[in-house]
Design a protein around this motif. Structure first.
Motif, short mmCIF file in Angstrom:
data_model
loop_
_atom_site.label_atom_id
_atom_site.label_comp_id
_atom_site.label_asym_id
_atom_site.label_seq_id
_atom_site.Cartn_x
_atom_site.Cartn_y
_atom_site.Cartn_z
N CYS A 191 36.56 -1.53 10.65
CA CYS A 191 37.87 -1.05 10.02
C CYS A 191 38.85 -0.62 11.16
CB CYS A 191 37.64 0.09 8.97
SG CYS A 191 37.03 -0.62 7.36
N GLU A 232 40.08 -3.48 13.49
CA GLU A 232 41.08 -4.01 12.63
C GLU A 232 42.50 -3.07 12.57
OE1 GLU A 232 41.33 -7.11 11.73
OE2 GLU A 232 39.27 -7.58 12.27
N LEU A 288 42.69 -0.30 11.03
CA LEU A 288 42.52 0.77 9.97
C LEU A 288 41.94 1.94 10.22
CD1 LEU A 288 41.16 -1.96 7.22
CD2 LEU A 288 43.66 -0.90 7.62
N ASN A 330 45.20 3.12 6.05
CA ASN A 330 46.15 2.96 7.07
C ASN A 330 46.92 4.28 7.19
OD1 ASN A 330 48.04 2.97 5.07
ND2 ASN A 330 48.36 0.70 4.99
N SER A 349 37.94 -8.01 4.73
CA SER A 349 39.22 -8.68 4.41
C SER A 349 39.33 -8.28 3.18
CB SER A 349 38.64 -10.25 4.26
OG SER A 349 37.73 -10.44 3.34
N LYS A 376 41.41 -5.03 3.87
CA LYS A 376 42.38 -5.19 4.24
C LYS A 376 43.48 -5.78 3.24
CE LYS A 376 43.04 -7.46 8.39
NZ LYS A 376 42.69 -8.40 9.34
#
Length: 112
Positions: free
Chosen positions: A42, A45, A47, A79, A103, A106
């Motif tokens: 996370c 990515e 996040l 986020n 995924s 997200k």
């Protein structure tokens, strides 16, 4: 009734022999998710992923939200604008529908 519906064994991409072995209990499938690696992914990515404070955990417990607990701690992902607790729906969907947990997280952050 608390677990989301999963695809049937016949919708899986595997040989019929394996499907029937699983269906009739001749083979067992064990699957797991490494929560620490998921939290690291996370962060990679872009996040946020952190453990909730005791106060945040108490508020979630009192509100009736059944957040997933790892070693007794609730995991919050999100986020910069919002965070949500990691719940069993994401984990079950990853396991039963063969989707990657990152995924799913997200896409959930993108729509909320």
């Amino acid at each position: 009734m608390t677990t989301p519906l999963a695809l049937t064994i016949f919708n899986r991409y595997m040989s019929d022999e394996f499907k029937f072995d699983i269906l009739f209990g001749r083979k067992h499938v064990c699957v797991g998710i490494c929560v620490e690696a998921l939290m690291e992914q996370c962060i990679k990515e872009g996040l946020t992923a952190r453990f909730a404070s005791n106060k945040e955990k108490g508020k979630l417990d009192n509100s009736g939200v059944s957040a997933y607990k790892y070693k007794g701690k609730v995991i919050l992902v999100g986020n910069d604008q919002q965070e949500f607790p990691l719940m069993d729906g994401i984990l079950f969907r990853a396991l039963y529908h063969s989707q990657s947990p990152i995924s799913l997280i997200k896409s959930y952050v993108a729509i909320t």
